[in-house]
Design a protein around this motif. Structure first.
Motif, PDB file in Angstrom:
ATOM      1  N   LEU A 157     -20.004  43.131   7.812  1.00 51.93           N
ATOM      2  CA  LEU A 157     -18.716  42.470   8.042  1.00 51.93           C
ATOM      3  C   LEU A 157     -17.704  43.370   8.751  1.00 51.93           C
ATOM      4  O   LEU A 157     -17.177  42.987   9.806  1.00 51.93           O
ATOM      5  CB  LEU A 157     -18.137  41.907   6.739  1.00 51.93           C
ATOM      6  CG  LEU A 157     -16.792  41.194   6.870  1.00 51.93           C
ATOM      7  CD1 LEU A 157     -16.888  39.980   7.790  1.00 51.93           C
ATOM      8  CD2 LEU A 157     -16.269  40.783   5.503  1.00 51.93           C
ATOM      9  N   PRO A 158     -17.413  44.573   8.243  1.00 52.00           N
ATOM     10  CA  PRO A 158     -16.427  45.388   8.965  1.00 52.00           C
ATOM     11  C   PRO A 158     -16.909  45.834  10.351  1.00 52.00           C
ATOM     12  O   PRO A 158     -16.101  45.917  11.287  1.00 52.00           O
ATOM     13  CB  PRO A 158     -16.186  46.590   8.051  1.00 52.00           C
ATOM     14  CG  PRO A 158     -17.265  46.564   7.039  1.00 52.00           C
ATOM     15  CD  PRO A 158     -17.808  45.180   6.979  1.00 52.00           C
ATOM     16  N   LEU A 159     -18.202  46.098  10.502  1.00 53.42           N
ATOM     17  CA  LEU A 159     -18.706  46.487  11.829  1.00 53.42           C
ATOM     18  C   LEU A 159     -18.508  45.373  12.843  1.00 53.42           C
ATOM     19  O   LEU A 159     -18.050  45.604  13.960  1.00 53.42           O
ATOM     20  CB  LEU A 159     -20.195  46.850  11.756  1.00 53.42           C
ATOM     21  CG  LEU A 159     -20.554  48.173  11.125  1.00 53.42           C
ATOM     22  CD1 LEU A 159     -22.065  48.335  11.066  1.00 53.42           C
ATOM     23  CD2 LEU A 159     -19.933  49.325  11.896  1.00 53.42           C
ATOM     24  N   VAL A 160     -18.855  44.169  12.447  1.00 52.48           N
ATOM     25  CA  VAL A 160     -18.700  43.025  13.354  1.00 52.48           C
ATOM     26  C   VAL A 160     -17.231  42.793  13.666  1.00 52.48           C
ATOM     27  O   VAL A 160     -16.864  42.551  14.819  1.00 52.48           O
ATOM     28  CB  VAL A 160     -19.366  41.768  12.769  1.00 52.48           C
ATOM     29  CG1 VAL A 160     -18.969  40.514  13.550  1.00 52.48           C
ATOM     30  CG2 VAL A 160     -20.884  41.926  12.757  1.00 52.48           C
ATOM     31  N   LYS A 161     -16.365  42.860  12.661  1.00 53.20           N
ATOM     32  CA  LYS A 161     -14.932  42.642  12.892  1.00 53.20           C
ATOM     33  C   LYS A 161     -14.391  43.658  13.901  1.00 53.20           C
ATOM     34  O   LYS A 161     -13.583  43.303  14.760  1.00 53.20           O
ATOM     35  CB  LYS A 161     -14.144  42.715  11.583  1.00 53.20           C
ATOM     36  CG  LYS A 161     -14.498  41.637  10.564  1.00 53.20           C
ATOM     37  CD  LYS A 161     -14.425  40.234  11.108  1.00 53.20           C
ATOM     38  CE  LYS A 161     -13.026  39.728  11.242  1.00 53.20           C
ATOM     39  NZ  LYS A 161     -12.961  38.359  11.774  1.00 53.20           N
ATOM     40  N   ILE A 162     -14.827  44.889  13.811  1.00 54.14           N
ATOM     41  CA  ILE A 162     -14.379  45.924  14.753  1.00 54.14           C
ATOM     42  C   ILE A 162     -14.917  45.640  16.157  1.00 54.14           C
ATOM     43  O   ILE A 162     -14.187  45.699  17.139  1.00 54.14           O
ATOM     44  CB  ILE A 162     -14.821  47.328  14.271  1.00 54.14           C
ATOM     45  CG1 ILE A 162     -14.046  47.720  13.014  1.00 54.14           C
ATOM     46  CG2 ILE A 162     -14.659  48.365  15.375  1.00 54.14           C
ATOM     47  CD1 ILE A 162     -14.613  48.908  12.274  1.00 54.14           C
ATOM     48  N   LEU A 163     -16.208  45.312  16.240  1.00 53.53           N
ATOM     49  CA  LEU A 163     -16.836  45.108  17.544  1.00 53.53           C
ATOM     50  C   LEU A 163     -16.421  43.802  18.221  1.00 53.53           C
ATOM     51  O   LEU A 163     -16.512  43.686  19.440  1.00 53.53           O
ATOM     52  CB  LEU A 163     -18.360  45.169  17.413  1.00 53.53           C
ATOM     53  CG  LEU A 163     -18.934  46.552  17.134  1.00 53.53           C
ATOM     54  CD1 LEU A 163     -20.416  46.475  16.832  1.00 53.53           C
ATOM     55  CD2 LEU A 163     -18.667  47.485  18.311  1.00 53.53           C
ATOM     56  N   GLN A 164     -15.970  42.831  17.455  1.00 53.13           N
ATOM     57  CA  GLN A 164     -15.547  41.564  18.047  1.00 53.13           C
ATOM     58  C   GLN A 164     -14.377  41.735  19.008  1.00 53.13           C
ATOM     59  O   GLN A 164     -14.195  40.916  19.914  1.00 53.13           O
ATOM     60  CB  GLN A 164     -15.186  40.546  16.964  1.00 53.13           C
ATOM     61  CG  GLN A 164     -16.391  39.893  16.351  1.00 53.13           C
ATOM     62  CD  GLN A 164     -16.020  38.917  15.256  1.00 53.13           C
ATOM     63  OE1 GLN A 164     -15.048  39.098  14.523  1.00 53.13           O
ATOM     64  NE2 GLN A 164     -16.820  37.863  15.127  1.00 53.13           N
ATOM     65  N   HIS A 165     -13.601  42.782  18.864  1.00 49.67           N
ATOM     66  CA  HIS A 165     -12.492  43.024  19.770  1.00 49.67           C
ATOM     67  C   HIS A 165     -13.004  43.429  21.157  1.00 49.67           C
ATOM     68  O   HIS A 165     -12.397  43.100  22.173  1.00 49.67           O
ATOM     69  CB  HIS A 165     -11.537  44.085  19.221  1.00 49.67           C
ATOM     70  CG  HIS A 165     -10.867  43.650  17.948  1.00 49.67           C
ATOM     71  ND1 HIS A 165      -9.928  42.652  17.909  1.00 49.67           N
ATOM     72  CD2 HIS A 165     -11.044  44.062  16.677  1.00 49.67           C
ATOM     73  CE1 HIS A 165      -9.527  42.479  16.660  1.00 49.67           C
ATOM     74  NE2 HIS A 165     -10.192  43.302  15.897  1.00 49.67           N
ATOM     75  N   GLN A 166     -14.118  44.167  21.188  1.00 49.77           N
ATOM     76  CA  GLN A 166     -14.700  44.593  22.454  1.00 49.77           C
ATOM     77  C   GLN A 166     -15.629  43.532  23.050  1.00 49.77           C
ATOM     78  O   GLN A 166     -15.850  43.504  24.244  1.00 49.77           O
ATOM     79  CB  GLN A 166     -15.489  45.901  22.271  1.00 49.77           C
ATOM     80  CG  GLN A 166     -14.615  47.103  22.018  1.00 49.77           C
ATOM     81  CD  GLN A 166     -13.691  47.370  23.193  1.00 49.77           C
ATOM     82  OE1 GLN A 166     -14.118  47.362  24.343  1.00 49.77           O
ATOM     83  NE2 GLN A 166     -12.421  47.589  22.907  1.00 49.77           N
ATOM     84  N   PHE A 167     -16.214  42.716  22.176  1.00 38.92           N
ATOM     85  CA  PHE A 167     -17.181  41.703  22.594  1.00 38.92           C
ATOM     86  C   PHE A 167     -16.767  40.332  22.046  1.00 38.92           C
ATOM     87  O   PHE A 167     -17.429  39.795  21.168  1.00 38.92           O
ATOM     88  CB  PHE A 167     -18.580  42.058  22.082  1.00 38.92           C
ATOM     89  CG  PHE A 167     -19.098  43.375  22.579  1.00 38.92           C
ATOM     90  CD1 PHE A 167     -19.824  43.446  23.745  1.00 38.92           C
ATOM     91  CD2 PHE A 167     -18.837  44.550  21.889  1.00 38.92           C
ATOM     92  CE1 PHE A 167     -20.307  44.652  24.208  1.00 38.92           C
ATOM     93  CE2 PHE A 167     -19.304  45.757  22.343  1.00 38.92           C
ATOM     94  CZ  PHE A 167     -20.048  45.820  23.508  1.00 38.92           C
ATOM     95  N   PRO A 168     -15.671  39.763  22.555  1.00 37.00           N
ATOM     96  CA  PRO A 168     -15.235  38.462  22.022  1.00 37.00           C
ATOM     97  C   PRO A 168     -16.250  37.368  22.327  1.00 37.00           C
ATOM     98  O   PRO A 168     -16.857  37.357  23.399  1.00 37.00           O
ATOM     99  CB  PRO A 168     -13.910  38.212  22.745  1.00 37.00           C
ATOM    100  CG  PRO A 168     -13.932  39.090  23.945  1.00 37.00           C
ATOM    101  CD  PRO A 168     -14.845  40.239  23.636  1.00 37.00           C
ATOM    102  N   SER A 169     -16.444  36.468  21.354  1.00 38.33           N
ATOM    103  CA  SER A 169     -17.376  35.350  21.580  1.00 38.33           C
ATOM    104  C   SER A 169     -16.683  34.296  22.422  1.00 38.33           C
ATOM    105  O   SER A 169     -15.471  34.182  22.436  1.00 38.33           O
ATOM    106  CB  SER A 169     -17.834  34.764  20.249  1.00 38.33           C
ATOM    107  OG  SER A 169     -16.731  34.269  19.539  1.00 38.33           O
TER     108      SER A 169
END
Length: 170
Positions: A157-169
Motif C-alpha cells: 500500500l505505501p509503495l503504490v501510493k508513493i509510486l502513483q505520483h510518478q506513474f498516474p493511472s
C-alpha cells in the motif's frame, strides 16, 4: 499494447529489486518449517502490476522466476512451479486492483490476491508434480502464507501510493 519508456524503467527497477531480494537474505524471512523461510520477493511484481499494468507485472514476475530458479533446482521442484505463478503475480494484482475500482481497498486486496496466487501456485504445483506431499506443504502454507499475506498488505500500500505520483493511472 504500447510499452512506454516510464513503464520499461519501472519494470527494470522493480526487476532489479526482485533480483536483489532473491540473492540476498533481505527477501527471505526465517521460519521454522520445511521451507526455512517466508518470502517478500513477490512484492515488486505486485507493485509492478498495479502501477505498470499486467505486462509490466508479468515481466517483473518473469525476472523473479529467473532469479529464483536456483532455489527450485536446489529443492528439486519442477520449473513450471517457479515460472507460472511468478508471471501471474503482477497480472492478478492488476486485474484485482482495476476490478475493485482502484483505490486503497483495491491495492490491499490485489496485494493479498497476488500473494495468494504466488504461495498457493508455487506450492500447489510442487504437490501436483510430486515434489512434495500435501502434508509437507500444509504447514508451509499456514505459516509462510500468513506471514507473506501480512507483509504484502503492509508493504504494498505505501509503495503504490508513493509510486502513483510518478506513474498516474489513466
Amino acid at each position: 499494447m504500447k510499452l512506454q519508456t516510464k513503464k520499461i524503467v519501472l519494470a527494470g527497477v522493480l526487476g532489479a529489486i526482485s533480483i536483489i531480494l532473491s540473492v540476498t537474505p533481505i527477501g527471505l524471512i526465517p521460519v521454522p518449517n520445511l521451507s526455512g523461510s517466508a518470502t517478500t520477493m513477490h512484492i515488486p511484481a505486485i507493485v509492478a502490476g498495479i502501477i505498470g499494468g499486467p505486462l509490466v507485472g508479468a515481466l517483473v514476475g518473469l525476472i523473479l522466476a529467473f532469479s529464483t530458479m536456483n532455489l527450485f533446482f536446489a529443492m528439486g521442484v519442477n520449473l513450471v512451479a517457479c515460472f507460472v505463478p511468478r508471471i501471474l503475480i503482477g497480472v492478478v494484482a492488476f486485474y484485482i486492483w482495476t476490478g475493485l475500482k482502484k483505490g486503497n481497498v483495491g491495492i490491499v486486496a490485489s496485494s493479498l490476491g497476488a500473494t495468494f496466487v504466488n504461495t498457493i501456485g508455487v506450492l500447489g504445483l510442487a504437490v501436483l508434480f510430486g515434489n512434495f506431499t500435501l502434508q509437507q506443504i500444509a504447514p508451509i502454507i499456514a505459516l509462510n502464507g500468513t506471514l507473506e499475506l501480512i507483509f504484502s498488505a503492509i508493504i504494498v500500500l505505501p509503495l503504490v501510493k508513493i509510486l502513483q505520483h510518478q506513474f498516474p493511472s489513466k
